[in-house]
Design a protein around this motif. Structure first.
Motif, PDB file in Angstrom:
ATOM      1  N   VAL A 310       0.834  -1.203   0.000  1.00  0.00           N
ATOM      2  CA  VAL A 310       0.000   0.000   0.000  1.00  0.00           C
ATOM      3  C   VAL A 310       0.868   1.251   0.000  1.00  0.00           C
ATOM      4  O   VAL A 310       0.643   2.193  -0.777  1.00  0.00           O
ATOM      5  CB  VAL A 310      -0.954  -0.001   1.208  1.00  0.00           C
ATOM      6  N   THR A 311       1.876   1.292   0.869  1.00  0.00           N
ATOM      7  CA  THR A 311       2.742   2.480   0.922  1.00  0.00           C
ATOM      8  C   THR A 311       3.540   2.629  -0.373  1.00  0.00           C
ATOM      9  O   THR A 311       3.758   3.749  -0.848  1.00  0.00           O
ATOM     10  CB  THR A 311       3.699   2.413   2.117  1.00  0.00           C
ATOM     11  N   ILE A 312       3.958   1.509  -0.935  1.00  0.00           N
ATOM     12  CA  ILE A 312       4.682   1.567  -2.209  1.00  0.00           C
ATOM     13  C   ILE A 312       3.795   2.159  -3.301  1.00  0.00           C
ATOM     14  O   ILE A 312       4.249   2.956  -4.130  1.00  0.00           O
ATOM     15  CB  ILE A 312       5.182   0.162  -2.598  1.00  0.00           C
ATOM     16  N   ALA A 313       2.517   1.799  -3.301  1.00  0.00           N
ATOM     17  CA  ALA A 313       1.591   2.343  -4.295  1.00  0.00           C
ATOM     18  C   ALA A 313       1.482   3.859  -4.170  1.00  0.00           C
ATOM     19  O   ALA A 313       1.417   4.577  -5.185  1.00  0.00           O
ATOM     20  CB  ALA A 313       0.217   1.691  -4.140  1.00  0.00           C
ATOM     21  N   VAL A 314       1.493   4.375  -2.939  1.00  0.00           N
ATOM     22  CA  VAL A 314       1.376   5.824  -2.731  1.00  0.00           C
ATOM     23  C   VAL A 314       2.614   6.534  -3.250  1.00  0.00           C
ATOM     24  O   VAL A 314       2.521   7.488  -4.035  1.00  0.00           O
ATOM     25  CB  VAL A 314       1.131   6.146  -1.244  1.00  0.00           C
ATOM     26  N   TRP A 315       3.816   6.079  -2.791  1.00  0.00           N
ATOM     27  CA  TRP A 315       4.987   6.835  -3.252  1.00  0.00           C
ATOM     28  C   TRP A 315       5.309   6.581  -4.726  1.00  0.00           C
ATOM     29  O   TRP A 315       5.940   7.418  -5.378  1.00  0.00           O
ATOM     30  CB  TRP A 315       6.204   6.654  -2.361  1.00  0.00           C
ATOM     31  N   THR A 316       4.816   5.466  -5.274  1.00  0.00           N
ATOM     32  CA  THR A 316       4.959   5.255  -6.712  1.00  0.00           C
ATOM     33  C   THR A 316       4.124   6.252  -7.504  1.00  0.00           C
ATOM     34  O   THR A 316       4.534   6.709  -8.582  1.00  0.00           O
ATOM     35  CB  THR A 316       4.552   3.817  -7.077  1.00  0.00           C
ATOM     36  N   ALA A 317       2.955   6.610  -6.975  1.00  0.00           N
ATOM     37  CA  ALA A 317       2.140   7.641  -7.638  1.00  0.00           C
ATOM     38  C   ALA A 317       2.927   8.944  -7.757  1.00  0.00           C
ATOM     39  O   ALA A 317       2.879   9.634  -8.782  1.00  0.00           O
ATOM     40  CB  ALA A 317       0.841   7.858  -6.868  1.00  0.00           C
ATOM     41  N   GLY A 318       3.673   9.278  -6.712  1.00  0.00           N
ATOM     42  CA  GLY A 318       4.525  10.461  -6.780  1.00  0.00           C
ATOM     43  C   GLY A 318       5.613  10.331  -7.823  1.00  0.00           C
ATOM     44  O   GLY A 318       5.909  11.273  -8.568  1.00  0.00           O
ATOM     45  N   GLU A 319       6.220   9.146  -7.893  1.00  0.00           N
ATOM     46  CA  GLU A 319       7.236   8.899  -8.927  1.00  0.00           C
ATOM     47  C   GLU A 319       6.682   9.094 -10.328  1.00  0.00           C
ATOM     48  O   GLU A 319       7.340   9.648 -11.210  1.00  0.00           O
ATOM     49  CB  GLU A 319       7.751   7.469  -8.804  1.00  0.00           C
ATOM     50  N   ILE A 320       5.473   8.585 -10.545  1.00  0.00           N
ATOM     51  CA  ILE A 320       4.862   8.679 -11.872  1.00  0.00           C
ATOM     52  C   ILE A 320       4.654  10.137 -12.260  1.00  0.00           C
ATOM     53  O   ILE A 320       4.849  10.530 -13.420  1.00  0.00           O
ATOM     54  CB  ILE A 320       3.537   7.901 -11.887  1.00  0.00           C
ATOM     55  N   VAL A 321       4.258  10.954 -11.309  1.00  0.00           N
ATOM     56  CA  VAL A 321       4.072  12.381 -11.580  1.00  0.00           C
ATOM     57  C   VAL A 321       5.402  13.033 -11.970  1.00  0.00           C
ATOM     58  O   VAL A 321       5.475  13.865 -12.882  1.00  0.00           O
ATOM     59  CB  VAL A 321       3.444  13.083 -10.360  1.00  0.00           C
ATOM     60  N   ILE A 322       6.483  12.618 -11.298  1.00  0.00           N
ATOM     61  CA  ILE A 322       7.799  13.217 -11.540  1.00  0.00           C
ATOM     62  C   ILE A 322       8.420  12.735 -12.852  1.00  0.00           C
ATOM     63  O   ILE A 322       9.206  13.457 -13.482  1.00  0.00           O
ATOM     64  CB  ILE A 322       8.745  12.894 -10.361  1.00  0.00           C
ATOM     65  N   ALA A 323       8.082  11.531 -13.288  1.00  0.00           N
ATOM     66  CA  ALA A 323       8.766  10.867 -14.412  1.00  0.00           C
ATOM     67  C   ALA A 323       8.874  11.777 -15.627  1.00  0.00           C
ATOM     68  O   ALA A 323       7.895  12.297 -16.122  1.00  0.00           O
ATOM     69  CB  ALA A 323       8.010   9.594 -14.781  1.00  0.00           C
ATOM     70  N   GLY A 324      10.064  11.955 -16.114  1.00  0.00           N
ATOM     71  CA  GLY A 324      10.295  12.754 -17.308  1.00  0.00           C
ATOM     72  C   GLY A 324      10.452  14.244 -17.044  1.00  0.00           C
ATOM     73  O   GLY A 324      11.007  14.959 -17.871  1.00  0.00           O
ATOM     74  N   ILE A 325       9.973  14.727 -15.885  1.00  0.00           N
ATOM     75  CA  ILE A 325       9.983  16.171 -15.640  1.00  0.00           C
ATOM     76  C   ILE A 325      11.352  16.649 -15.177  1.00  0.00           C
ATOM     77  O   ILE A 325      11.842  17.694 -15.613  1.00  0.00           O
ATOM     78  CB  ILE A 325       8.904  16.540 -14.594  1.00  0.00           C
ATOM     79  N   ALA A 326      12.008  15.890 -14.283  1.00  0.00           N
ATOM     80  CA  ALA A 326      13.304  16.317 -13.748  1.00  0.00           C
ATOM     81  C   ALA A 326      14.328  16.463 -14.876  1.00  0.00           C
ATOM     82  O   ALA A 326      15.060  17.460 -14.936  1.00  0.00           O
ATOM     83  CB  ALA A 326      13.798  15.320 -12.700  1.00  0.00           C
ATOM     84  N   GLY A 327      14.394  15.483 -15.776  1.00  0.00           N
ATOM     85  CA  GLY A 327      15.330  15.562 -16.892  1.00  0.00           C
ATOM     86  C   GLY A 327      14.987  16.672 -17.864  1.00  0.00           C
ATOM     87  O   GLY A 327      15.878  17.301 -18.450  1.00  0.00           O
ATOM     88  N   THR A 328      13.688  16.932 -18.047  1.00  0.00           N
ATOM     89  CA  THR A 328      13.259  18.003 -18.943  1.00  0.00           C
ATOM     90  C   THR A 328      13.708  19.361 -18.416  1.00  0.00           C
ATOM     91  O   THR A 328      14.201  20.208 -19.172  1.00  0.00           O
ATOM     92  CB  THR A 328      11.728  17.980 -19.090  1.00  0.00           C
ATOM     93  N   ILE A 329      13.549  19.594 -17.114  1.00  0.00           N
ATOM     94  CA  ILE A 329      14.012  20.857 -16.517  1.00  0.00           C
ATOM     95  C   ILE A 329      15.517  20.988 -16.669  1.00  0.00           C
ATOM     96  O   ILE A 329      16.038  22.056 -17.022  1.00  0.00           O
ATOM     97  CB  ILE A 329      13.594  20.934 -15.042  1.00  0.00           C
ATOM     98  N   LEU A 330      16.235  19.895 -16.416  1.00  0.00           N
ATOM     99  CA  LEU A 330      17.691  19.913 -16.551  1.00  0.00           C
ATOM    100  C   LEU A 330      18.104  20.280 -17.969  1.00  0.00           C
ATOM    101  O   LEU A 330      18.982  21.125 -18.170  1.00  0.00           O
ATOM    102  CB  LEU A 330      18.255  18.539 -16.172  1.00  0.00           C
ATOM    103  N   ALA A 331      17.474  19.673 -18.982  1.00  0.00           N
ATOM    104  CA  ALA A 331      17.818  19.969 -20.371  1.00  0.00           C
ATOM    105  C   ALA A 331      17.501  21.408 -20.731  1.00  0.00           C
ATOM    106  O   ALA A 331      18.188  22.016 -21.567  1.00  0.00           O
ATOM    107  CB  ALA A 331      17.067  19.006 -21.301  1.00  0.00           C
ATOM    108  N   THR A 332      16.476  21.976 -20.117  1.00  0.00           N
ATOM    109  CA  THR A 332      16.125  23.377 -20.365  1.00  0.00           C
ATOM    110  C   THR A 332      17.183  24.315 -19.801  1.00  0.00           C
ATOM    111  O   THR A 332      17.507  25.339 -20.402  1.00  0.00           O
ATOM    112  CB  THR A 332      14.759  23.695 -19.733  1.00  0.00           C
ATOM    113  N   LEU A 333      17.722  23.986 -18.644  1.00  0.00           N
ATOM    114  CA  LEU A 333      18.688  24.863 -17.983  1.00  0.00           C
ATOM    115  C   LEU A 333      20.071  24.795 -18.624  1.00  0.00           C
ATOM    116  O   LEU A 333      20.838  25.760 -18.531  1.00  0.00           O
ATOM    117  CB  LEU A 333      18.808  24.488 -16.494  1.00  0.00           C
ATOM    118  N   ALA A 334      20.434  23.673 -19.264  1.00  0.00           N
ATOM    119  CA  ALA A 334      21.810  23.441 -19.715  1.00  0.00           C
ATOM    120  C   ALA A 334      22.040  23.902 -21.144  1.00  0.00           C
ATOM    121  O   ALA A 334      21.289  23.520 -22.041  1.00  0.00           O
ATOM    122  CB  ALA A 334      22.149  21.955 -19.597  1.00  0.00           C
ATOM    123  N   PRO A 335      23.101  24.695 -21.410  1.00  0.00           N
ATOM    124  CA  PRO A 335      23.519  24.961 -22.797  1.00  0.00           C
ATOM    125  C   PRO A 335      23.967  23.652 -23.445  1.00  0.00           C
ATOM    126  O   PRO A 335      24.528  22.784 -22.771  1.00  0.00           O
ATOM    127  CB  PRO A 335      24.701  25.926 -22.633  1.00  0.00           C
TER     128      PRO A 335
END
Length: 398
Positions: A310-335
């Protein structure tokens, strides 16, 4: 006169279509590597159960691994910009295979410490190169989907690898090291043969990380991601020890429950990645971190495989929301010509977490038990989410 009918793209085409062939080779190599990634999730259990180390000593050994990884990310970031993404990734994977086996056959504490440091130095060297490759290969509008698909491959492999790893650990921990080493070699060979060098043409900028450190927004983003990494790193540092120790689960039960993380991501993440990619990145990432933090805080009450799931399902939902976004922000910031270095600093946050998370987690677990550990972890995550919201306006301007 009737208007022409515009046919909507199919789900498969909108999710998987339109990305360059070298990206799919990188995706395939990542999948193969993750299918064999079994050592790190069970390192804490291996050190305490197979090698007889105390929880505190195991935490110290894993912190030594993190110290090697700290150097790794900075060095690999420079190498990815200097000698190229492909050579850095393939070389790091081959060295990882060698060090996996060295650790598996180490029986003394000095040998384990030396092997763990060397493994930390090479096992994550591929990350800056891989992040930079995606940014080099894929257009900005498609990057959230591409990074999300790479994340999806990681978890597709992870869902199988964790289950198999739990059963193999019952048969003997040495199996984990051999499977992991073979998968590293396979990743190196596939990338070397199928992915061309993607580093932008021209002379790479000399120097180290000074130009990156002068980017205050990137430094702030790195600090925020350190908080996220401290929370998530508990999954492969303290969580296995807490669940197989204080909660009383077997290796196989823990592996089966953890496989739910990968299964949920494999099923749900492709369904929502397109929609999430159109949302504001900073707010989306903050929401994901907050949900993940709540899931880890609830782990304080786990006493069975079901409640762990049950707890894994909750924090996995958070992971799914984050997926792809962290790298996208990084690529935006980097020359473009500094993507390796920017990705190296980003990876440095995860390496720092590899040092701090086991020390923090094992210390809290021994001093105050599960409630102290998981409530503190959840609190760190909520502070991180607030920090991401604070950076949002500057990221939107960039």
């Amino acid at each position: 006169m009737t208007s022409p009918v515009v046919e909507k793209p199919s789900f498969l085409r909108s999710t998987f279509g339109g990305l360059p062939r070298p990206f799919w080779a990188l995706w395939g190599g990542t999948l193969v590597n993750r299918l064999g990634t079994m050592v790190m999730p069970f390192t804490g259990v291996y050190l305490t159960q197979a090698r007889g180390l105390s929880v505190a000593t195991a935490g110290l050994v894993m912190a030594v691994f993190g110290a090697g990884s700290l150097v790794s990310q900075l060095l690999a970031g420079v190498l990815a910009d200097r000698i190229g993404r492909r050579a850095t990734l393939a070389g790091g994977m081959l060295a990882s295979a060698v060090m996996m086996l060295a650790l598996g056959y180490s029986t003394t504490l000095p040998g384990i410490l030396a092997s763990m440091f060397a493994l930390g130095l090479v096992v994550d060297a591929y990350r800056p190169a891989s992040n930079a490759m995606v940014a080099d290969l894929v257009s900005p509008v498609e990057r959230p989907r591409a990074y999300g698909l790479l994340f999806w491959a990681i978890n597709l492999g992870y869902s199988v690898g964790m289950t198999a790893g739990g059963w193999l650990a019952e048969a003997g921990f040495l199996w984990l090291f051999w499977v992991d080493a073979v998968s590293c070699v396979a990743f190196a060979v596939l990338v070397w043969r199928a992915v061309p060098e993607t580093r932008p043409a021209g002379r790479p900028e000399a120097g180290g990380f000074g130009v990156v450190l002068r980017d205050r927004l990137m430094v702030g983003y790195t600090l925020v991601m350190l908080g996220d990494a401290l929370v998530y790193s508990q999954t492969f540092t303290t969580l296995p020890m807490a669940m197989t120790g204080e909660a009383g689960l077997t290796y196989a039960q823990f592996g089966l429950a953890m496989a739910l993380n990968g299964v949920l991501i494999v099923i749900v993440q492709p369904l929502v990645s397109g929609w999430l990619g159109r949302r504001d990145p900073a707010r989306t990432l903050a929401l994901g971190v907050a949900v993940m933090s709540v899931g880890f805080a609830l782990t304080a009450f786990v006493t069975s495989t079901f409640w762990l799931a049950v707890t894994i399902a909750v924090w996995t939902a958070g992971e799914i929301v984050i997926a792809g976004i962290a790298g996208t922000i990084l690529a935006t910031l980097a020359p473009p010509h500094l993507r390796g270095r920017y990705a190296g600093l980003f990876g440095f946050a995860w390496s720092a977490a590899a040092v701090l998370a086991p020390l923090m987690g094992s210390g809290l677990l021994e001093a105050g038990g599960q409630k102290a550990l998981w409530f503190t972890t959840g609190g760190i995550g909520l502070v991180t989410a607030a920090g991401m919201l604070a950076l949002g306006p500057a990221i939107r301007r960039r």
